[in-house]
Design a protein around this motif. Structure first.
Motif, PDB file in Angstrom:
ATOM      1  N   ALA A 134       0.790  -1.229  -0.005  1.00  0.00           N
ATOM      2  CA  ALA A 134       0.192   0.016   0.039  1.00  0.00           C
ATOM      3  C   ALA A 134       0.727   1.289   0.273  1.00  0.00           C
ATOM      4  CB  ALA A 134      -0.890   0.001   1.129  1.00  0.00           C
ATOM      5  N   GLY A 135       2.130   1.219   0.345  1.00  0.00           N
ATOM      6  CA  GLY A 135       2.901   2.415   0.194  1.00  0.00           C
ATOM      7  C   GLY A 135       3.355   2.977   1.409  1.00  0.00           C
ATOM      8  N   GLN A 136       4.138   4.051   1.524  1.00  0.00           N
ATOM      9  CA  GLN A 136       4.659   4.649   2.528  1.00  0.00           C
ATOM     10  C   GLN A 136       3.565   5.269   3.491  1.00  0.00           C
ATOM     11  OE1 GLN A 136       8.057   4.725   2.940  1.00  0.00           O
ATOM     12  NE2 GLN A 136       7.825   5.595   5.038  1.00  0.00           N
ATOM     13  N   ALA A 137       2.659   6.138   2.749  1.00  0.00           N
ATOM     14  CA  ALA A 137       1.592   6.585   3.566  1.00  0.00           C
ATOM     15  C   ALA A 137       0.992   5.796   4.626  1.00  0.00           C
ATOM     16  CB  ALA A 137       0.913   7.148   2.887  1.00  0.00           C
ATOM     17  N   ALA A 138       0.723   4.697   4.001  1.00  0.00           N
ATOM     18  CA  ALA A 138      -0.331   3.525   4.896  1.00  0.00           C
ATOM     19  C   ALA A 138       0.891   2.841   6.029  1.00  0.00           C
ATOM     20  CB  ALA A 138      -0.755   2.455   3.914  1.00  0.00           C
ATOM     21  N   ALA A 139       1.989   2.666   5.695  1.00  0.00           N
ATOM     22  CA  ALA A 139       3.082   2.070   6.578  1.00  0.00           C
ATOM     23  C   ALA A 139       3.251   2.959   7.654  1.00  0.00           C
ATOM     24  CB  ALA A 139       4.295   1.563   5.948  1.00  0.00           C
ATOM     25  N   ASP A 140       3.539   4.313   7.483  1.00  0.00           N
ATOM     26  CA  ASP A 140       3.795   5.327   8.265  1.00  0.00           C
ATOM     27  C   ASP A 140       2.530   5.499   9.077  1.00  0.00           C
ATOM     28  OD1 ASP A 140       6.310   5.547   7.381  1.00  0.00           O
ATOM     29  OD2 ASP A 140       5.735   7.490   6.302  1.00  0.00           O
ATOM     30  N   ALA A 141       1.133   5.210   8.766  1.00  0.00           N
ATOM     31  CA  ALA A 141       0.120   5.495   9.499  1.00  0.00           C
ATOM     32  C   ALA A 141       0.203   4.631  10.567  1.00  0.00           C
ATOM     33  CB  ALA A 141      -1.174   5.590   8.548  1.00  0.00           C
ATOM     34  N   GLY A 154      -5.857   9.650   7.984  1.00  0.00           N
ATOM     35  CA  GLY A 154      -6.147  10.132   6.599  1.00  0.00           C
ATOM     36  C   GLY A 154      -5.718   9.532   5.489  1.00  0.00           C
ATOM     37  N   VAL A 155      -5.739   8.115   5.720  1.00  0.00           N
ATOM     38  CA  VAL A 155      -5.306   7.364   4.545  1.00  0.00           C
ATOM     39  C   VAL A 155      -6.322   6.415   4.329  1.00  0.00           C
ATOM     40  CG1 VAL A 155      -3.602   5.505   3.780  1.00  0.00           C
ATOM     41  CG2 VAL A 155      -2.729   7.287   5.550  1.00  0.00           C
ATOM     42  N   GLN A 156      -6.773   6.615   2.920  1.00  0.00           N
ATOM     43  CA  GLN A 156      -8.267   5.775   2.397  1.00  0.00           C
ATOM     44  C   GLN A 156      -7.517   4.868   1.205  1.00  0.00           C
ATOM     45  OE1 GLN A 156     -11.248   5.734   3.523  1.00  0.00           O
ATOM     46  NE2 GLN A 156     -11.280   7.674   4.803  1.00  0.00           N
ATOM     47  N   LEU A 157      -7.867   3.400   1.500  1.00  0.00           N
ATOM     48  CA  LEU A 157      -7.435   2.453   0.568  1.00  0.00           C
ATOM     49  C   LEU A 157      -8.428   2.197  -0.224  1.00  0.00           C
ATOM     50  CD1 LEU A 157      -4.955   0.174   2.673  1.00  0.00           C
ATOM     51  CD2 LEU A 157      -4.454   2.353   1.376  1.00  0.00           C
ATOM     52  N   HIS A 158      -8.250   2.103  -1.527  1.00  0.00           N
ATOM     53  CA  HIS A 158      -9.381   1.327  -2.355  1.00  0.00           C
ATOM     54  C   HIS A 158      -9.645  -0.236  -2.161  1.00  0.00           C
ATOM     55  CE1 HIS A 158      -9.075   4.734  -4.948  1.00  0.00           C
ATOM     56  NE2 HIS A 158      -7.807   4.655  -5.075  1.00  0.00           N
ATOM     57  N   GLU A 159     -10.796  -0.514  -2.413  1.00  0.00           N
ATOM     58  CA  GLU A 159     -11.295  -1.875  -2.121  1.00  0.00           C
ATOM     59  C   GLU A 159     -10.328  -3.108  -2.601  1.00  0.00           C
ATOM     60  OE1 GLU A 159     -13.665  -3.089   0.213  1.00  0.00           O
ATOM     61  OE2 GLU A 159     -13.850  -0.733   0.857  1.00  0.00           O
ATOM     62  N   THR A 160      -9.875  -2.744  -3.656  1.00  0.00           N
ATOM     63  CA  THR A 160      -9.143  -3.743  -4.320  1.00  0.00           C
ATOM     64  C   THR A 160      -7.818  -3.996  -3.584  1.00  0.00           C
ATOM     65  OG1 THR A 160      -8.218  -1.837  -5.863  1.00  0.00           O
ATOM     66  CG2 THR A 160      -9.886  -3.409  -6.858  1.00  0.00           C
ATOM     67  N   GLN A 161      -7.101  -2.629  -3.077  1.00  0.00           N
ATOM     68  CA  GLN A 161      -6.109  -2.709  -2.393  1.00  0.00           C
ATOM     69  C   GLN A 161      -6.180  -3.368  -1.117  1.00  0.00           C
ATOM     70  OE1 GLN A 161      -5.137   1.507  -2.236  1.00  0.00           O
ATOM     71  NE2 GLN A 161      -2.887   0.909  -2.496  1.00  0.00           N
ATOM     72  N   ILE A 162      -7.373  -3.162  -0.415  1.00  0.00           N
ATOM     73  CA  ILE A 162      -7.947  -4.115   0.903  1.00  0.00           C
ATOM     74  C   ILE A 162      -7.874  -5.341   0.832  1.00  0.00           C
ATOM     75  CG2 ILE A 162      -9.352  -4.360   2.634  1.00  0.00           C
ATOM     76  CD1 ILE A 162     -10.287  -1.099   2.250  1.00  0.00           C
ATOM     77  N   ALA A 163      -8.572  -5.870  -0.201  1.00  0.00           N
ATOM     78  CA  ALA A 163      -8.752  -7.225  -0.568  1.00  0.00           C
ATOM     79  C   ALA A 163      -7.318  -7.859  -0.676  1.00  0.00           C
ATOM     80  CB  ALA A 163      -9.804  -7.510  -1.736  1.00  0.00           C
ATOM     81  N   LEU A 164      -6.696  -7.406  -1.383  1.00  0.00           N
ATOM     82  CA  LEU A 164      -5.125  -7.709  -1.658  1.00  0.00           C
ATOM     83  C   LEU A 164      -4.334  -7.753  -0.366  1.00  0.00           C
ATOM     84  CD1 LEU A 164      -2.949  -8.594  -3.703  1.00  0.00           C
ATOM     85  CD2 LEU A 164      -2.147  -5.918  -3.685  1.00  0.00           C
ATOM     86  N   ILE A 165      -4.338  -6.902   0.617  1.00  0.00           N
ATOM     87  CA  ILE A 165      -3.888  -6.758   1.665  1.00  0.00           C
ATOM     88  C   ILE A 165      -4.432  -8.126   2.644  1.00  0.00           C
ATOM     89  CG2 ILE A 165      -3.405  -5.503   3.810  1.00  0.00           C
ATOM     90  CD1 ILE A 165      -3.315  -3.160   1.974  1.00  0.00           C
ATOM     91  N   LEU A 166      -5.626  -8.265   2.855  1.00  0.00           N
ATOM     92  CA  LEU A 166      -6.298  -9.183   3.595  1.00  0.00           C
ATOM     93  C   LEU A 166      -5.742 -10.520   3.187  1.00  0.00           C
ATOM     94  CD1 LEU A 166      -9.877  -7.735   3.931  1.00  0.00           C
ATOM     95  CD2 LEU A 166      -8.083  -7.683   5.731  1.00  0.00           C
ATOM     96  N   ASN A 167      -5.730 -10.948   1.989  1.00  0.00           N
ATOM     97  CA  ASN A 167      -5.447 -12.104   1.248  1.00  0.00           C
ATOM     98  C   ASN A 167      -3.841 -12.404   1.759  1.00  0.00           C
ATOM     99  OD1 ASN A 167      -6.012 -14.576  -0.401  1.00  0.00           O
ATOM    100  ND2 ASN A 167      -4.007 -13.704  -1.448  1.00  0.00           N
ATOM    101  N   GLU A 168      -2.925 -11.349   1.670  1.00  0.00           N
ATOM    102  CA  GLU A 168      -1.642 -11.796   2.009  1.00  0.00           C
ATOM    103  C   GLU A 168      -1.169 -11.798   3.556  1.00  0.00           C
ATOM    104  OE1 GLU A 168       2.498 -11.646   1.004  1.00  0.00           O
ATOM    105  OE2 GLU A 168       0.700 -11.939   0.140  1.00  0.00           O
ATOM    106  N   ALA A 169      -2.206 -10.882   4.185  1.00  0.00           N
ATOM    107  CA  ALA A 169      -2.113 -10.995   5.900  1.00  0.00           C
ATOM    108  C   ALA A 169      -2.361 -12.665   6.471  1.00  0.00           C
ATOM    109  CB  ALA A 169      -3.190 -10.127   6.363  1.00  0.00           C
ATOM    110  N   GLU A 170      -3.173 -13.308   5.675  1.00  0.00           N
ATOM    111  CA  GLU A 170      -3.354 -14.729   6.134  1.00  0.00           C
ATOM    112  C   GLU A 170      -2.058 -15.627   6.240  1.00  0.00           C
ATOM    113  OE1 GLU A 170      -5.976 -16.017   7.342  1.00  0.00           O
ATOM    114  OE2 GLU A 170      -7.283 -14.078   7.097  1.00  0.00           O
ATOM    115  N   THR A 171      -1.070 -15.038   5.418  1.00  0.00           N
ATOM    116  CA  THR A 171       0.220 -15.703   5.269  1.00  0.00           C
ATOM    117  C   THR A 171       1.349 -15.186   6.159  1.00  0.00           C
ATOM    118  OG1 THR A 171      -0.130 -16.696   2.955  1.00  0.00           O
ATOM    119  CG2 THR A 171       2.023 -16.474   3.753  1.00  0.00           C
ATOM    120  N   VAL A 172       1.055 -13.826   6.223  1.00  0.00           N
ATOM    121  CA  VAL A 172       2.214 -12.995   6.988  1.00  0.00           C
ATOM    122  C   VAL A 172       1.942 -13.168   8.476  1.00  0.00           C
ATOM    123  CG1 VAL A 172       3.144 -10.625   7.331  1.00  0.00           C
ATOM    124  CG2 VAL A 172       2.574 -11.366   5.055  1.00  0.00           C
TER     125      VAL A 172
END
Length: 267
Positions: free
Chosen positions: A162-169, A224-242
């Motif tokens: 998701a990039g720097q802004a999301a990670a910094d949040a 102040g960081v809003q992610l798109h639903e496609t990004q959220i779906a991708l992250i949620l899928n990856e999180a199951e492993t991470v």
């Protein structure tokens, strides 16, 4: 008093209360109350109260002629706080310019808010100003990110996906995880008998998806960081492993989440 609220602000506050409060924040509220030595009849101010878990915990101890006041910059958080505890005095305002007279409160508390103040030193001086002589200031902040489990892995995942802004949040809550620095801040504000105690809390989420959604839908929008639903779906899928190594029986997620409880007295 009515405030103009966006749907996003209300949804973020609702997610914060329903997801983060039971998983993380609720367990520390009794510790802060005990450290502040709050008792019946005290006048207590909760600065950066959010949706009010600490103020509500204080209210269970304080009785008349005492009072509980919660102050926050977010109208969305305060709207949720009012729904949950209408009898508490909720006020919109800044920690750096508290709208109260000198020596107004027997105890001033703040749970996981100091990290986000624009001017931490000015805010702490304001908190000391409104405190009565002999009163206690107690502030809770998260320990350093490296001392928490799971969140360093989630931060790395957000950086990749998701990039720097999301990670910094997600890094932001941990920026005051240095006991010496926190002690210096309180001392500079005029607090005496400053003490910093580490409490090893435990984060508990029903499952990995709930944990990560709490951040993506509850915390990131607050920052102040809003992610798109496609990004959220991708992250949620990856999180199951991470984050799989933090799963326990029944699919729940548990990991260490230490916090620093800082206290001082006004002389």
């Amino acid at each position: 008093m009515n405030y103009s609220l966006s749907d996003e602000a209300l949804l973020a506050a609702k997610a914060y209360e329903e997801l983060h409060v039971p998983a993380l924040f609720r367990q520390f509220a009794p510790i802060v109350v005990s450290t502040a030595q709050i008792s019946s009849g005290h006048r207590v101010l909760d600065v950066a109260c959010g949706t009010g878990i600490l103020a509500r915990t204080v209210a269970a101890t304080v009785t008349e002629p005492g009072s509980v006041t919660g102050l926050d910059l977010s109208p969305g958080m305060l709207a949720m706080a009012r729904q949950l505890a209408p009898s508490i005095d909720w006020q919109l305002g800044s920690a750096e310019s508290l709208p109260f007279a000198d020596n107004s409160f027997d105890a001033v508390v703040s749970q996981f808010g100091l990290m986000f103040f624009q001017d931490r030193r000015s805010a702490l001086k304001e908190m000391m100003r409104v405190l009565t002589p002999g009163g206690r200031l107690v502030v809770a902040v998260w320990d350093a990110l490296v001392n928490s489990q799971a969140y360093p892995d989630e931060v790395d995942m957000l950086q990749r996906l998701a990039g720097q802004a999301a990670a910094d949040a997600l890094r932001a809550p941990f920026v005051l995880g240095n006991p010496d620095h926190v002690s210096e801040l309180l001392s500079d504000a005029g607090a005496a008998l400053v003490e910093i105690v580490t409490h090893d809390g435990t984060a508990r989420f029903p499952d990995i998806q709930t944990m990560v959604e709490a951040d993506l839908r509850g915390w990131l929008p607050v920052m102040g960081v809003q992610l798109h639903e496609t990004q959220i779906a991708l992250i949620l899928n990856e999180a199951e492993t991470v984050l799989s190594k933090y799963k326990v029986a029944g699919g729940q997620v548990e990991f260490t989440a230490p916090a620093l409880i800082a206290s001082g007295v006004k002389v």
